[in-house]
Design a protein around this motif. Sequence first.
Motif, PDB file in Angstrom:
ATOM      1  N   GLY A 296     -51.695  42.612  80.027  1.00 12.98           N
ATOM      2  CA  GLY A 296     -53.080  42.652  80.959  1.00 12.98           C
ATOM      3  C   GLY A 296     -54.260  42.170  80.212  1.00 12.98           C
ATOM      4  O   GLY A 296     -54.380  42.232  79.076  1.00 12.98           O
TER       5      GLY A 296
ATOM      6  N   MET B 292     -45.622  40.715  89.337  1.00 14.09           N
ATOM      7  CA  MET B 292     -46.833  41.027  88.389  1.00 14.09           C
ATOM      8  C   MET B 292     -47.512  39.698  88.252  1.00 14.09           C
ATOM      9  O   MET B 292     -46.801  38.677  87.943  1.00 14.09           O
ATOM     10  CB  MET B 292     -46.384  41.635  87.270  1.00 14.09           C
ATOM     11  N   GLY B 293     -48.767  39.836  88.348  1.00 14.28           N
ATOM     12  CA  GLY B 293     -49.875  38.556  88.071  1.00 14.28           C
ATOM     13  C   GLY B 293     -49.627  38.430  86.556  1.00 14.28           C
ATOM     14  O   GLY B 293     -49.775  36.992  86.449  1.00 14.28           O
ATOM     15  N   CYS B 294     -49.678  39.074  85.669  1.00 14.86           N
ATOM     16  CA  CYS B 294     -49.638  38.651  84.263  1.00 14.86           C
ATOM     17  C   CYS B 294     -48.320  38.646  83.750  1.00 14.86           C
ATOM     18  O   CYS B 294     -47.313  39.347  84.065  1.00 14.86           O
ATOM     19  CB  CYS B 294     -50.248  39.938  83.187  1.00 14.86           C
TER      20      CYS B 294
ATOM     21  N   CYS C 231     -49.812  45.257  91.973  1.00 10.76           N
ATOM     22  CA  CYS C 231     -50.622  44.524  90.906  1.00 10.76           C
ATOM     23  C   CYS C 231     -51.718  43.822  91.969  1.00 10.76           C
ATOM     24  O   CYS C 231     -51.224  42.927  92.621  1.00 10.76           O
ATOM     25  CB  CYS C 231     -49.871  43.395  90.231  1.00 10.76           C
ATOM     26  N   PRO C 232     -52.886  44.092  91.749  1.00  9.33           N
ATOM     27  CA  PRO C 232     -54.068  43.778  92.554  1.00  9.33           C
ATOM     28  C   PRO C 232     -54.314  42.353  92.397  1.00  9.33           C
ATOM     29  O   PRO C 232     -54.770  41.771  93.381  1.00  9.33           O
ATOM     30  CB  PRO C 232     -55.281  44.657  92.020  1.00  9.33           C
ATOM     31  N   SER C 233     -54.193  41.697  91.231  1.00  8.41           N
ATOM     32  CA  SER C 233     -54.129  40.192  91.047  1.00  8.41           C
ATOM     33  C   SER C 233     -53.044  39.670  92.018  1.00  8.41           C
ATOM     34  O   SER C 233     -53.635  38.717  92.524  1.00  8.41           O
ATOM     35  CB  SER C 233     -53.957  39.799  89.855  1.00  8.41           C
TER      36      SER C 233
ATOM     37  N   PRO D 279     -54.794  48.492  81.628  1.00 11.96           N
ATOM     38  CA  PRO D 279     -54.622  47.675  80.944  1.00 11.96           C
ATOM     39  C   PRO D 279     -55.186  46.275  81.531  1.00 11.96           C
ATOM     40  O   PRO D 279     -55.130  44.983  80.965  1.00 11.96           O
ATOM     41  CB  PRO D 279     -53.229  47.391  80.853  1.00 11.96           C
ATOM     42  N   CYS D 280     -55.914  46.587  82.718  1.00 11.82           N
ATOM     43  CA  CYS D 280     -56.195  45.349  83.816  1.00 11.82           C
ATOM     44  C   CYS D 280     -57.684  45.407  84.018  1.00 11.82           C
ATOM     45  O   CYS D 280     -58.363  46.659  84.389  1.00 11.82           O
ATOM     46  CB  CYS D 280     -55.256  45.844  84.643  1.00 11.82           C
TER      47      CYS D 280
ATOM     48  N   LYS E 277     -57.963  45.863  88.269  1.00 11.05           N
ATOM     49  CA  LYS E 277     -57.962  47.271  88.727  1.00 11.05           C
ATOM     50  C   LYS E 277     -59.397  47.616  89.130  1.00 11.05           C
ATOM     51  O   LYS E 277     -59.638  48.628  90.098  1.00 11.05           O
ATOM     52  CB  LYS E 277     -57.228  47.957  87.610  1.00 11.05           C
TER      53      LYS E 277
ATOM     54  N   GLY F 296     -46.040  41.303  82.508  1.00 15.94           N
ATOM     55  CA  GLY F 296     -46.412  42.527  83.462  1.00 15.94           C
ATOM     56  C   GLY F 296     -47.684  42.970  82.426  1.00 15.94           C
ATOM     57  O   GLY F 296     -48.280  42.369  81.935  1.00 15.94           O
ATOM     58  N   CYS F 297     -47.798  44.387  82.954  1.00 16.49           N
ATOM     59  CA  CYS F 297     -49.060  44.970  82.415  1.00 16.49           C
ATOM     60  C   CYS F 297     -49.541  44.946  81.018  1.00 16.49           C
ATOM     61  O   CYS F 297     -50.555  45.198  80.437  1.00 16.49           O
ATOM     62  CB  CYS F 297     -49.183  46.385  83.209  1.00 16.49           C
TER      63      CYS F 297
HETATM   64 FE1  SF4 Z   1     -51.404  42.807  87.455  1.00 17.27          FE
HETATM   65 FE2  SF4 Z   1     -51.683  42.127  85.147  1.00 17.27          FE
HETATM   66 FE3  SF4 Z   1     -53.166  44.225  86.249  1.00 17.27          FE
HETATM   67 FE4  SF4 Z   1     -50.714  44.257  85.573  1.00 17.27          FE
HETATM   68  S1  SF4 Z   1     -52.395  44.117  84.143  1.00 17.27           S
HETATM   69  S2  SF4 Z   1     -51.823  45.149  87.389  1.00 17.27           S
HETATM   70  S3  SF4 Z   1     -49.791  42.642  85.658  1.00 17.27           S
HETATM   71  S4  SF4 Z   1     -53.266  42.105  86.734  1.00 17.27           S
END
Ligand code: SF4
Length: 396
Positions: free
Chosen positions: A313, A304-306, A107-109, A161-162, A165, A309-310
């Motif tokens: 996102g 995971m940042g969100c 997860c890049p965040s 979803p992000c 990214k 999870g994604c």
């Molecule tokens: Fe991370 Fe959210 Fe992107 Fe998934 S959608 S990679 S949890 S920032």
Amino acid sequence: GQCINVCPVGAITENLSIYQFTKAVADPDMTVLVQIAPAVKVALGEEFKLPAGTDVSGKLVTALRLLGVDKVFNTDFSADLTIMEEGTEFLGRLNNSGQLPMITSCCPSWVKFAEQNYPQLLPHLSSCKSPQQMFGAIAKTFYAQKENLNPGKICVVSVMPCVTKKFEASRPEMARDGIREVDIVLTTRELAKLIRLNKINFNQLADGDFDYDLGFATGAGTIFGVTGGVMEAAVRTISEVITGTQREKIEFMPVRGLAGVKEAEITLNGQTLRLAVVSGARNAARIMEQIKDGSSPYHFIEVMGCPGGCIAGGGQPLPVMSTEIQNRARGLYAIDEGKAVRKSHENPAIKAVYEQFLTEPNGHLAHELLHTHYTDRSNISKGGTNDDCSENKRQA
Ligand code: SF4
């Protein structure tokens, strides 16, 4: 694209990605390869009034072919590849007194959060690139060689979803010999917009199949899109590698559910591994503080940042309320359940990549292409985006 770094609202970035995609598919010299992340498949339908959680993979494949792409591949495939690399890395750390707990890095965040706030703990992050970047790296080497394509004439498009990214794809280390691994990142909403702009009647589309080489995926790769999914996929593989026997039950329930912090234990050959799964920045910070003060009981942590999870996102269809998140999660687990192959190490397309190209997980070539390093960003907090195929064209 100088404007992208200064655009305060992201609107230019969105239009730019759509513009670049349109340009790439119109270019006869460019081979356009698309990868679709798991979380997109159970959410994009919402843009066309289908219930959250509906699996629209087949329609998505057809829509992308109508939009002019050459191959429709799958980020679930490179998620399987990530499990091979990350699982092997984890076992290496475990057996050779390496830095533990090991923390996921897809997860890049989260990665950026760690770089900004916990630079001293970066050695805990897995060195694995994310599935998005592993896909690009393999597409422009293994696949290019196999199909006799000039890597500079391949445009890799991700549907994600992000929003972060886009930043990940633009990181300087995510390129090789001046050629970016991933050229264009479209969010779920941007792809929906493209489908509408091209007047494609999405709900009427027949189901298409993913192209095989970088498109065949297991259910383990699919559940990457929901919190706990990476850990469950890793457990399915690691446990069989350690014990040498098949797991009785494929599912690993303790890491399922949308709680922000989940803990689990698994005992393999007499050794108990302590696992944690967290989502959301606040929970991630708590887990890092534990490591900092030496009280972390874990061996392996998924972050995971969100929250959720994604599937939740920032590029997903709106609104993202708990009903949508729950239904999208259910959708991913349903896809997994319906798959004939559900463990990453049993993916025949992944086996082919190792047999024909990489030789072995964590081997020399795998390290060169699929692993990365992190940067202390405690003094800097800005990142740009650069999702432009023209950079490739100049190289070619
Ligand atoms: Fe991370 Fe959210 Fe992107 Fe998934 S959608 S990679 S949890 S920032």
